[in-house]
Scaffold this active site. Structure first.
Site, PDB file in Angstrom:
ATOM      1  N   HIS A  26      -8.847 -69.080  94.355  1.00 43.68           N
ATOM      2  CA  HIS A  26      -7.628 -68.821  94.661  1.00 43.68           C
ATOM      3  C   HIS A  26      -6.776 -70.153  95.138  1.00 43.68           C
ATOM      4  O   HIS A  26      -6.664 -70.392  96.344  1.00 43.68           O
ATOM      5  CB  HIS A  26      -7.228 -67.745  95.833  1.00 43.68           C
ATOM      6  CG  HIS A  26      -7.894 -66.491  95.508  1.00 43.68           C
ATOM      7  ND1 HIS A  26      -7.139 -65.271  95.655  1.00 43.68           N
ATOM      8  CD2 HIS A  26      -8.764 -66.017  94.454  1.00 43.68           C
ATOM      9  CE1 HIS A  26      -7.777 -64.174  95.089  1.00 43.68           C
ATOM     10  NE2 HIS A  26      -8.531 -64.575  94.403  1.00 43.68           N
ATOM     11  N   TRP A  62       3.228 -51.932  92.663  1.00 46.97           N
ATOM     12  CA  TRP A  62       2.450 -52.942  93.756  1.00 46.97           C
ATOM     13  C   TRP A  62       2.541 -54.186  93.346  1.00 46.97           C
ATOM     14  O   TRP A  62       2.232 -54.557  92.290  1.00 46.97           O
ATOM     15  CB  TRP A  62       0.940 -52.441  93.763  1.00 46.97           C
ATOM     16  CG  TRP A  62       0.591 -52.813  95.069  1.00 46.97           C
ATOM     17  CD1 TRP A  62       0.517 -52.100  96.250  1.00 46.97           C
ATOM     18  CD2 TRP A  62       0.058 -54.262  95.416  1.00 46.97           C
ATOM     19  NE1 TRP A  62       0.171 -52.989  97.358  1.00 46.97           N
ATOM     20  CE2 TRP A  62       0.102 -54.153  96.889  1.00 46.97           C
ATOM     21  CE3 TRP A  62      -0.101 -55.487  94.788  1.00 46.97           C
ATOM     22  CZ2 TRP A  62      -0.556 -55.118  97.507  1.00 46.97           C
ATOM     23  CZ3 TRP A  62      -0.821 -56.380  95.522  1.00 46.97           C
ATOM     24  CH2 TRP A  62      -0.740 -56.300  96.958  1.00 46.97           C
ATOM     25  N   HIS A  95     -13.980 -57.759  90.862  1.00 35.79           N
ATOM     26  CA  HIS A  95     -13.193 -57.975  91.946  1.00 35.79           C
ATOM     27  C   HIS A  95     -13.805 -58.397  93.171  1.00 35.79           C
ATOM     28  O   HIS A  95     -14.690 -57.906  93.515  1.00 35.79           O
ATOM     29  CB  HIS A  95     -12.370 -56.657  92.079  1.00 35.79           C
ATOM     30  CG  HIS A  95     -11.118 -56.812  92.980  1.00 35.79           C
ATOM     31  ND1 HIS A  95     -10.825 -55.633  93.788  1.00 35.79           N
ATOM     32  CD2 HIS A  95     -10.321 -57.572  93.146  1.00 35.79           C
ATOM     33  CE1 HIS A  95      -9.744 -56.091  94.535  1.00 35.79           C
ATOM     34  NE2 HIS A  95      -9.294 -57.291  94.059  1.00 35.79           N
ATOM     35  N   ASP A 116     -11.338 -58.297 100.937  1.00 35.88           N
ATOM     36  CA  ASP A 116     -11.403 -56.863 101.269  1.00 35.88           C
ATOM     37  C   ASP A 116     -12.652 -56.231 100.680  1.00 35.88           C
ATOM     38  O   ASP A 116     -12.901 -55.190 100.869  1.00 35.88           O
ATOM     39  CB  ASP A 116     -10.449 -56.378 101.082  1.00 35.88           C
ATOM     40  CG  ASP A 116      -9.433 -56.240  99.966  1.00 35.88           C
ATOM     41  OD1 ASP A 116      -9.331 -57.302  99.428  1.00 35.88           O
ATOM     42  OD2 ASP A 116      -9.611 -55.445  98.979  1.00 35.88           O
ATOM     43  N   HIS A 129      -0.537 -58.486  89.340  1.00 38.83           N
ATOM     44  CA  HIS A 129      -0.733 -57.436  90.315  1.00 38.83           C
ATOM     45  C   HIS A 129       0.162 -56.159  89.736  1.00 38.83           C
ATOM     46  O   HIS A 129       1.132 -55.892  90.579  1.00 38.83           O
ATOM     47  CB  HIS A 129       0.153 -57.893  91.464  1.00 38.83           C
ATOM     48  CG  HIS A 129      -0.826 -58.807  92.550  1.00 38.83           C
ATOM     49  ND1 HIS A 129      -2.099 -58.582  92.779  1.00 38.83           N
ATOM     50  CD2 HIS A 129      -0.713 -60.229  92.671  1.00 38.83           C
ATOM     51  CE1 HIS A 129      -2.755 -59.161  93.472  1.00 38.83           C
ATOM     52  NE2 HIS A 129      -2.159 -60.459  93.448  1.00 38.83           N
ATOM     53  N   ASN A 133      -9.255 -51.226 101.251  1.00 33.54           N
ATOM     54  CA  ASN A 133      -8.051 -51.670 101.935  1.00 33.54           C
ATOM     55  C   ASN A 133      -6.913 -50.732 102.323  1.00 33.54           C
ATOM     56  O   ASN A 133      -6.217 -50.280 101.326  1.00 33.54           O
ATOM     57  CB  ASN A 133      -7.663 -52.892 101.072  1.00 33.54           C
ATOM     58  CG  ASN A 133      -7.062 -53.878 101.782  1.00 33.54           C
ATOM     59  OD1 ASN A 133      -6.860 -53.846 103.154  1.00 33.54           O
ATOM     60  ND2 ASN A 133      -6.764 -55.077 101.315  1.00 33.54           N
ATOM     61  N   GLU A 187      -4.185 -61.408  84.643  1.00 34.75           N
ATOM     62  CA  GLU A 187      -4.857 -60.137  85.045  1.00 34.75           C
ATOM     63  C   GLU A 187      -3.717 -59.105  85.526  1.00 34.75           C
ATOM     64  O   GLU A 187      -2.779 -59.331  85.812  1.00 34.75           O
ATOM     65  CB  GLU A 187      -5.553 -60.724  86.410  1.00 34.75           C
ATOM     66  CG  GLU A 187      -6.133 -59.630  87.315  1.00 34.75           C
ATOM     67  CD  GLU A 187      -6.602 -59.990  88.684  1.00 34.75           C
ATOM     68  OE1 GLU A 187      -6.851 -61.346  88.775  1.00 34.75           O
ATOM     69  OE2 GLU A 187      -6.874 -59.236  89.703  1.00 34.75           O
ATOM     70  N   ASP A 213      -2.631 -63.681  88.276  1.00 34.61           N
ATOM     71  CA  ASP A 213      -2.668 -62.347  88.422  1.00 34.61           C
ATOM     72  C   ASP A 213      -1.258 -61.803  88.580  1.00 34.61           C
ATOM     73  O   ASP A 213      -0.563 -62.305  89.224  1.00 34.61           O
ATOM     74  CB  ASP A 213      -3.449 -62.169  89.789  1.00 34.61           C
ATOM     75  CG  ASP A 213      -3.662 -60.541  90.343  1.00 34.61           C
ATOM     76  OD1 ASP A 213      -3.308 -59.809  89.636  1.00 34.61           O
ATOM     77  OD2 ASP A 213      -4.605 -60.449  91.355  1.00 34.61           O
TER      78      ASP A 213
HETATM   79  C1  GCO Z   1      -7.422 -59.995  93.594  1.00 32.44           C
HETATM   80  C2  GCO Z   1      -6.464 -58.957  94.172  1.00 32.44           C
HETATM   81  C3  GCO Z   1      -6.622 -58.845  95.578  1.00 32.44           C
HETATM   82  C4  GCO Z   1      -5.967 -57.247  95.754  1.00 32.44           C
HETATM   83  C5  GCO Z   1      -6.537 -57.038  97.374  1.00 32.44           C
HETATM   84  C6  GCO Z   1      -5.951 -55.460  97.532  1.00 32.44           C
HETATM   85  O1  GCO Z   1      -7.222 -60.108  92.437  1.00 32.44           O
HETATM   86  O2  GCO Z   1      -8.162 -60.689  94.411  1.00 32.44           O
HETATM   87  O3  GCO Z   1      -5.336 -58.510  93.432  1.00 32.44           O
HETATM   88  O4  GCO Z   1      -5.606 -59.636  96.039  1.00 32.44           O
HETATM   89  O5  GCO Z   1      -4.598 -57.512  96.064  1.00 32.44           O
HETATM   90  O6  GCO Z   1      -7.920 -56.828  96.954  1.00 32.44           O
HETATM   91  O7  GCO Z   1      -6.693 -54.793  98.465  1.00 32.44           O
HETATM   92 MG    MG Z   2      -5.856 -58.926  91.506  1.00 33.74          MG
END
Ligand code: GCO
Ligand code: MG
Length: 409
Positions: A122, A409, A319, A323, A219, A37, A243, A217
């Site tokens: 989600h 991020w 994951h 993407d 992040h 991505n 996460e 999440d």
């Molecule tokens: C998740 C992720 C995604 C990512 C994305 C980045 O847990 O699904 O954190 O939302 O941010 O795949 O390319």
């Molecule tokens: Mg994630």
């Protein structure tokens, strides 16, 4: 059997995807996902310029040898670009092997250990009522486990919250990454976030009861001690996992988090080799492996890391955002069906346009995902449709603190 061609197909149905198609002299073809991505063309060039020429004339059945050759012979090992490229080759070769054997890939990985994969969806909202609606909608669609993300008072835009969902008609408007020459800039305030999140989970538990597995999440935005604090403050709400609570380049950071909280931890969507998990698994600092087959070098290394994790009762939570292309998702769905220590699979439906380009035998019903029983991975690439969606530059958003500092991020 010999490889006679390998083509890199870049397409952008509703977001960019990079796909490798390997063709053999017997006419059998295999597909692999190489989507990274926001850096898609780097992998496309790595494949076209440096990997495709090495594949011609090779025996497609030698999956392990080809993997080791691409990994070790380059001298420059690891990294997301390299490992996404190797992943695509690995998946395409498993696809070919399955087609030649007349079996779905999960059969070649040991056969099914379960009937289907439990997924999580989600849910998100700008406020509590919008979040509740989103949770209800996911439950109605059959999801049994739900990831919960909300806006935070004081933070204007927040990644992972489908803020414009109703306006655009898109369900997950934060995917694809924003198209254009520059990434969108968002703001961030960790203290506001840490104050707000526990109140959201309290509200969700009060409304929906104790049973639904809930995920969240982070992040990678917290320091280790902030992550520890969040894990602790979420304990009353019994999360399935927290996460990416802190960046994990420094695996030691998880020692600190772990010693403070019993909230289960998941990490690894940005990892690309087993070495990123080495300490985390050996010291039992995490509960779920978040790697994606696409960014981790393919099915072969992901199976190995899961076998390592099994010794410590650590499970998979691969994951699976949009993407990861349907090819990458299929690859890890086959693996998830086969391994004993499967945990949960992230699942976001791809857009209609994406599903036109990638015809799939995967099925999603009542919250469960199955890779289907077609030989190989079960994905066909509609090349004509793919060609009608040319690449468009797109970037994930990033965030700055109030004083202008770029944040994690
Ligand atoms: C998740 C992720 C995604 C990512 C994305 C980045 O847990 O699904 O954190 O939302 O941010 O795949 O390319
Ligand atoms: Mg994630």
């Amino acid at each position: 059997m010999k490889i006679i061609a390998a083509d890199v197909i870049v397409t952008s149905p509703s977001r960019n995807f990079v796909t490798l198609k390997i063709t053999t002299d017997e006419g059998v073809t295999g597909l692999g996902d190489a989507t990274l991505n926001g850096r898609e063309l780097a992998v496309a060039a790595y494949l076209t310029e440096h990997v495709v020429p090495l594949l011609i004339e090779r025996d497609p059945h030698r999956i392990e040898d080809t993997w080791q050759f691409l990994y070790r012979s380059a001298y420059w090992r690891r990294g997301p670009v390299t490992m996404a490229a190797i992943a695509a080759v690995d998946m395409a070769l498993w696809d070919i092997k399955g087609k030649v054997a007349g079996m779905p890939v999960y059969q070649l990985l040991g056969g099914a250990s379960r009937t289907a994969l439990q997924t999580y969806g989600h849910a998100s909202g700008r406020d509590i009522p919008e979040l509740f609606d989103s949770i209800r909608q996911h439950l109605e669609e059959g999801y049994k486990s739900i990831r919960v993300q909300t806006s935070v008072p004081g933070i204007k835009a927040l990644y992972g919250v489908a803020a414009q969902a109703q306006a655009t008609g898109e369900r997950y408007d934060y995917e694809p990454a924003g198209r254009g020459p520059q990434p969108a800039e968002e703001d961030w305030d960790t203290r506001a976030y840490l104050r707000h999140v526990p109140t959201v989970f309290e509200a969700v538990r009060n409304e929906f009861g104790p049973e639904i597995p809930l995920l969240h999440d982070g992040h990678h935005r917290m320091t280790p001690i902030q992550a520890a604090k969040l894990g602790k403050s979420l304990e009353p709400y019994d999360l399935f996992w927290l996460e990416d609570c802190t960046p994990a380049e420094n695996q030691d950071a998880f020692r600190l988090v772990r010693q403070h909280t019993t909230t289960p931890l998941a990490v690894g969507e940005v990892f690309n080799t087993v070495f990123d998990f080495q300490t985390l698994i050996r010291e039992q600092l995490i509960d779920y492996v978040r790697a994606a087959s696409t960014h981790f070098g393919g099915i072969s290394p992901l199976k190995k890391v899961m076998d390592y994790a099994a010794q410590y009762q650590i499970k998979s939570g691969f994951h699976g955002p949009t993407d990861v292309s349907p090819v990458g998702l299929a690859a890890q769905t086959h693996l998830g069906l086969a391994i004993h220590n499967f945990g949960i699979q992230e699942y976001m439906e791809h857009s209609e346009a994406t599903n036109t380009v990638f015809e799939q035998s995967m099925t999603f019903a009542d919250g469960f995902l199955h890779p289907g029983d077609k030989p190989g991975l079960g994905i066909e690439l509609n090349e004509e449709a793919a060609a009608s969606f040319p690449y468009q530059q797109a970037y994930l958003p990033y965030n700055r603190l109030a004083d202008g500092t770029v944040h994690d991020w």
